[in-house]
Design a protein around this motif. Sequence first.
Motif, PDB file in Angstrom:
ATOM      1  N   VAL A 415       0.844  -1.188   0.000  1.00 21.25           N
ATOM      2  CA  VAL A 415       0.000   0.000   0.000  1.00 21.25           C
ATOM      3  C   VAL A 415       0.884   1.245   0.000  1.00 21.25           C
ATOM      4  O   VAL A 415       1.616   1.502   0.947  1.00 21.25           O
ATOM      5  CB  VAL A 415      -1.026   0.004   1.158  1.00 21.25           C
ATOM      6  N   ASP A 416       0.857   1.966  -1.102  1.00 19.25           N
ATOM      7  CA  ASP A 416       1.568   3.239  -1.223  1.00 19.25           C
ATOM      8  C   ASP A 416       0.543   4.297  -0.826  1.00 19.25           C
ATOM      9  O   ASP A 416      -0.441   4.507  -1.521  1.00 19.25           O
ATOM     10  CB  ASP A 416       2.040   3.416  -2.669  1.00 19.25           C
ATOM     11  N   THR A 417       0.803   4.934   0.335  1.00 18.25           N
ATOM     12  CA  THR A 417      -0.229   5.783   0.932  1.00 18.25           C
ATOM     13  C   THR A 417       0.125   7.252   0.788  1.00 18.25           C
ATOM     14  O   THR A 417       1.098   7.717   1.382  1.00 18.25           O
ATOM     15  CB  THR A 417      -0.356   5.447   2.431  1.00 18.25           C
ATOM     16  N   TRP A 418      -0.662   7.994   0.031  1.00 18.53           N
ATOM     17  CA  TRP A 418      -0.431   9.439  -0.033  1.00 18.53           C
ATOM     18  C   TRP A 418      -1.288  10.129   1.012  1.00 18.53           C
ATOM     19  O   TRP A 418      -2.490   9.903   1.089  1.00 18.53           O
ATOM     20  CB  TRP A 418      -0.770  10.014  -1.420  1.00 18.53           C
ATOM     21  N   TRP A 419      -0.634  10.973   1.783  1.00 19.67           N
ATOM     22  CA  TRP A 419      -1.345  11.803   2.751  1.00 19.67           C
ATOM     23  C   TRP A 419      -0.368  12.820   3.288  1.00 19.67           C
ATOM     24  O   TRP A 419       0.765  12.905   2.813  1.00 19.67           O
ATOM     25  CB  TRP A 419      -1.994  10.968   3.861  1.00 19.67           C
ATOM     26  N   GLN A 420      -0.788  13.629   4.235  1.00 21.15           N
ATOM     27  CA  GLN A 420       0.043  14.719   4.755  1.00 21.15           C
ATOM     28  C   GLN A 420      -0.221  14.930   6.247  1.00 21.15           C
ATOM     29  O   GLN A 420      -1.264  14.492   6.753  1.00 21.15           O
ATOM     30  CB  GLN A 420      -0.332  16.033   4.049  1.00 21.15           C
ATOM     31  N   THR A 421       0.677  15.644   6.881  1.00 19.03           N
ATOM     32  CA  THR A 421       0.434  16.059   8.262  1.00 19.03           C
ATOM     33  C   THR A 421      -0.952  16.684   8.367  1.00 19.03           C
ATOM     34  O   THR A 421      -1.695  16.431   9.308  1.00 19.03           O
ATOM     35  CB  THR A 421       1.509  17.097   8.684  1.00 19.03           C
ATOM     36  N   GLU A 422      -1.289  17.469   7.386  1.00 21.73           N
ATOM     37  CA  GLU A 422      -2.552  18.204   7.401  1.00 21.73           C
ATOM     38  C   GLU A 422      -3.776  17.319   7.234  1.00 21.73           C
ATOM     39  O   GLU A 422      -4.861  17.650   7.690  1.00 21.73           O
ATOM     40  CB  GLU A 422      -2.565  19.242   6.274  1.00 21.73           C
ATOM     41  N   GLY A 506      -0.645  21.153  -2.192  1.00 24.80           N
ATOM     42  CA  GLY A 506       0.745  21.588  -2.345  1.00 24.80           C
ATOM     43  C   GLY A 506       1.567  20.625  -3.171  1.00 24.80           C
ATOM     44  O   GLY A 506       2.772  20.802  -3.331  1.00 24.80           O
ATOM     45  N   ASP A 507       0.927  19.583  -3.710  1.00 30.43           N
ATOM     46  CA  ASP A 507       1.612  18.629  -4.580  1.00 30.43           C
ATOM     47  C   ASP A 507       1.077  18.760  -5.996  1.00 30.43           C
ATOM     48  O   ASP A 507      -0.078  19.127  -6.205  1.00 30.43           O
ATOM     49  CB  ASP A 507       1.332  17.180  -4.132  1.00 30.43           C
ATOM     50  N   SER A 508       1.923  18.422  -6.967  1.00 33.93           N
ATOM     51  CA  SER A 508       1.408  18.241  -8.321  1.00 33.93           C
ATOM     52  C   SER A 508       1.222  16.749  -8.540  1.00 33.93           C
ATOM     53  O   SER A 508       1.881  15.926  -7.896  1.00 33.93           O
ATOM     54  CB  SER A 508       2.369  18.826  -9.343  1.00 33.93           C
ATOM     55  N   GLY A 521       5.416  15.701  -7.075  1.00 34.26           N
ATOM     56  CA  GLY A 521       6.313  16.529  -6.249  1.00 34.26           C
ATOM     57  C   GLY A 521       5.597  17.756  -5.727  1.00 34.26           C
ATOM     58  O   GLY A 521       4.440  18.002  -6.043  1.00 34.26           O
ATOM     59  N   ARG A 522       6.324  18.537  -4.940  1.00 33.65           N
ATOM     60  CA  ARG A 522       5.723  19.727  -4.325  1.00 33.65           C
ATOM     61  C   ARG A 522       5.685  20.867  -5.337  1.00 33.65           C
ATOM     62  O   ARG A 522       6.559  20.979  -6.193  1.00 33.65           O
ATOM     63  CB  ARG A 522       6.558  20.168  -3.116  1.00 33.65           C
ATOM     64  N   ILE A 523       4.685  21.725  -5.175  1.00 33.29           N
ATOM     65  CA  ILE A 523       4.624  22.909  -6.025  1.00 33.29           C
ATOM     66  C   ILE A 523       5.135  24.146  -5.292  1.00 33.29           C
ATOM     67  O   ILE A 523       5.249  25.211  -5.859  1.00 33.29           O
ATOM     68  CB  ILE A 523       3.177  23.192  -6.510  1.00 33.29           C
ATOM     69  N   HIS A 532      10.942  13.617   5.008  1.00 34.58           N
ATOM     70  CA  HIS A 532      10.614  14.665   5.969  1.00 34.58           C
ATOM     71  C   HIS A 532      10.565  16.005   5.286  1.00 34.58           C
ATOM     72  O   HIS A 532      11.367  16.318   4.422  1.00 34.58           O
ATOM     73  CB  HIS A 532      11.618  14.694   7.113  1.00 34.58           C
ATOM     74  N   ARG A 533       9.608  16.777   5.718  1.00 29.54           N
ATOM     75  CA  ARG A 533       9.371  18.039   5.052  1.00 29.54           C
ATOM     76  C   ARG A 533      10.235  19.141   5.639  1.00 29.54           C
ATOM     77  O   ARG A 533      10.312  19.300   6.852  1.00 29.54           O
ATOM     78  CB  ARG A 533       7.912  18.393   5.265  1.00 29.54           C
ATOM     79  N   LEU A 534      10.869  19.914   4.789  1.00 28.83           N
ATOM     80  CA  LEU A 534      11.686  21.040   5.234  1.00 28.83           C
ATOM     81  C   LEU A 534      11.453  22.202   4.285  1.00 28.83           C
ATOM     82  O   LEU A 534      11.492  22.021   3.063  1.00 28.83           O
ATOM     83  CB  LEU A 534      13.167  20.661   5.157  1.00 28.83           C
TER      84      LEU A 534
HETATM   85  C1  WT7 Z   1       4.053  15.347   1.719  1.00 26.66           C
HETATM   86  C2  WT7 Z   1       3.497  15.394   3.101  1.00 26.66           C
HETATM   87  C3  WT7 Z   1       2.104  11.777   5.480  1.00 26.66           C
HETATM   88  C4  WT7 Z   1       3.222  11.254   6.224  1.00 26.66           C
HETATM   89  C5  WT7 Z   1       4.588  11.507   5.716  1.00 26.66           C
HETATM   90  C6  WT7 Z   1       4.902  12.865   5.205  1.00 26.66           C
HETATM   91  C7  WT7 Z   1       4.705  13.673   0.224  1.00 26.66           C
HETATM   92  C8  WT7 Z   1       3.616  11.693   1.338  1.00 26.66           C
HETATM   93  C9  WT7 Z   1       3.492  10.279  -0.302  1.00 26.66           C
HETATM   94  C10 WT7 Z   1       3.317   9.209  -1.215  1.00 26.66           C
HETATM   95  C11 WT7 Z   1       4.210  10.571  -2.892  1.00 26.66           C
HETATM   96  C12 WT7 Z   1       4.060  11.471  -0.793  1.00 26.66           C
HETATM   97  C13 WT7 Z   1       3.813  14.659  -0.477  1.00 26.66           C
HETATM   98  C14 WT7 Z   1       3.006  15.267   0.651  1.00 26.66           C
HETATM   99  N1  WT7 Z   1       4.128  12.332   0.269  1.00 26.66           N
HETATM  100  N2  WT7 Z   1       3.235  10.464   1.009  1.00 26.66           N
HETATM  101  N3  WT7 Z   1       2.799   8.032  -0.826  1.00 26.66           N
HETATM  102  N4  WT7 Z   1       3.690   9.398  -2.501  1.00 26.66           N
HETATM  103  N5  WT7 Z   1       4.414  11.619  -2.081  1.00 26.66           N
HETATM  104  O1  WT7 Z   1       4.135  13.854   5.799  1.00 26.66           O
HETATM  105  O2  WT7 Z   1       5.702  15.769   6.158  1.00 26.66           O
HETATM  106  O3  WT7 Z   1       3.220  16.117   6.019  1.00 26.66           O
HETATM  107  O4  WT7 Z   1       4.576  15.543   3.983  1.00 26.66           O
HETATM  108  O5  WT7 Z   1       4.838  14.162   1.561  1.00 26.66           O
HETATM  109  O6  WT7 Z   1       4.600  15.629  -1.102  1.00 26.66           O
HETATM  110  O7  WT7 Z   1       2.477  16.541   0.347  1.00 26.66           O
HETATM  111  P1  WT7 Z   1       4.407  15.390   5.552  1.00 26.66           P
END
Ligand code: WT7
Length: 654
Positions: A415-422, A506-508, A521-523, A532-534
Amino acid sequence: MSSNNIDSALIENRQFPPASEFTDRARIKQADFDRLHQQASDDYVGFWAEQARSMLDWQTPFNDVLDDSKAPHFKWFADGTLNVSYNCLDRHLASKADKTAIIFEGEKGDTRHITYQQLTDEVSQFANALKAKGIEKGDRVVIYMPMIPEAVVAMQACARIGAIHSVVFGGFSAESLRDRINDASAKMLITADGGNRGGKIVELKSACDKAMAGGCPSIEHVIVCQRTQHDIPMQEGRDTWWHDAIKGQSSECAPVWVESEHPLFLLYTSGSTGKPKGIQHASGGYLLGAVMTNLWVFDLQDNDIFWCTADVGWITGHTYVAYGPLAAGGTLLMYEGAPTVPDAGRFWRICETHRVSIFYTAPTAIRALMKLGDDLPNNYDLSSIRLLGTVGEPINPEAWMWYHKVIGREHCPIVDTWWQTETGANMIAPLPGVIATKPGSCTIPLPGIAADVVDENGNSITEANKGGYLVITKPFPSMLRTIWGDDQRYVETYWPKFDGKYYLAGDSARRDADGYFWIMGRIDDVLNVSGHRLGTMEVESALVAHERVAEAAVVGRPDDIKGEAIFAYVVLRGTRPPDGIDEELTKELRNWVGEQIGPIAKPDNIRYADNLPKTRSGKIMRRLLRNIACGEDITSDTSTLENEDILLQLQGKS
Ligand code: WT7
């Protein structure tokens, strides 16, 4: 952003349908999936109400499901009350008191098994200790701890009494810790004497002391958990040992029932400015996202051992360590240390020893372990693993295939899970018993999640593989509620386009002909270093805070293991070092940034120049800097550059 800029070159056609041995026993089968999708599209609000009623225990049942009258400040289940810790612990006791909730392994090999009853007792006792120190509903508590069960206990104890925790990753520096404490005006700091990582002690308490010495006027008490047992100074009147704080406290503590919208936690994350944002999550909606995705995406079942390798300092460690698996009544594994201690077989040895059945990690870890070859994992019995997961950044198909073959032995869905802190919980991810996966794609949105890819005008892009903005077009329960103390930044950051109708991730992304999502990737000016986001601005602010730096610009460049590496262009006060090289200073600046933010933010490359390339309006030409950092041809228009020679300097050629 121009749309051709985000058109995609990568086309990956392999498909992996789930094996029938998986599907036969999966929680969600094709028919369930179809029904859920149908429900969500027929009656979106009713769908979520049903999930919230069936998956959570409410003290006062809700009638209001979604309140969008003050959009984008949405409320979910607002007239309901519940307690998150009750939902993670007490409600399981009737049937699972003796079931293991947490299996812990320390870096040095010590292990602990904690049952649901024991965890409930520990959380309650510590909650009483918090109350004894004056912590009440709504107070902010900062947690700066190693990956030990007490970190989860501290988080759950806050939830039990309605205190709002803000966990700060133990790899962040004293400066970062202080900023987060002060932004939230936290009353209490919970830490440990240290943690074991990479064969060394992480000096958490001394970082706390340094943060406090810099001024944290809101902190009244510090509680210190004894982990490493090395000598640390304790400040009389301010610092209390955890074991002293719980002494004499009852292991019963009635949960404080809170409104569904009551903030559960803040978690700071980077954005496009130098100042991290305190992402604020609500109790009911967040917990629903956490439990639902643990059940659906991770197919968590009664006899599973679920291991998410993320630290509790990140959102992944909140949702898939501290809350989701417990809310689902599962058994989770927690590991304190580094993956390479005593050798790079550690992860696989842990999987073998504890019979891990669901394993969730980041592409950067997969790539690093892949590089070391197949022998390491092949030395271990990984037959207990039945499901794999990945998160944090797009996974390259090569790493995906290795994960599939060598770790999953070709029978485990990934499972490739896309999501964010938000977003609080998985958003776009396959349901493993239903959806065929493709290496590199997070597949399709979960039932109830309305994700789309839109153009500059907010119109859905229907053309296959054409890139655009990833947006969420309907509010969902686990979404952030605001940025702590800054409603305006919340609105401006996440709802700036399309008349404020859509949440801008914030992603494309692009969608292929099957409707699968591919994150590109990020826009914004956000880097993704090892998942990790920086913020580029954050690293730039740290650099210019150094007395010798006049100006700095930071960009990302691709890196085999980390995903992105940090490339910094620096203009010094005074003259540029001969040939643009000064190794001493480079070392000093890297350490400086490490101290300002944390080791993950140390620039991998620093290049000294007389000037930064700017447009006439004074904007740094980042694309040009990115081209140079990646060793690519310069694609941007450089005609506005005042000084063409600077290009040679930036390229390191003069
Ligand atoms: C950003 C969120 C959510 C927990 C880890 C990061 C990138 C996250 C994927 C994925 C491609 C991904 C995006 C997103 N991202 N999961 N499965 N495939 N990109 O959390 O620090 O809030 O970062 O991580 O760019 O916007 P975060």
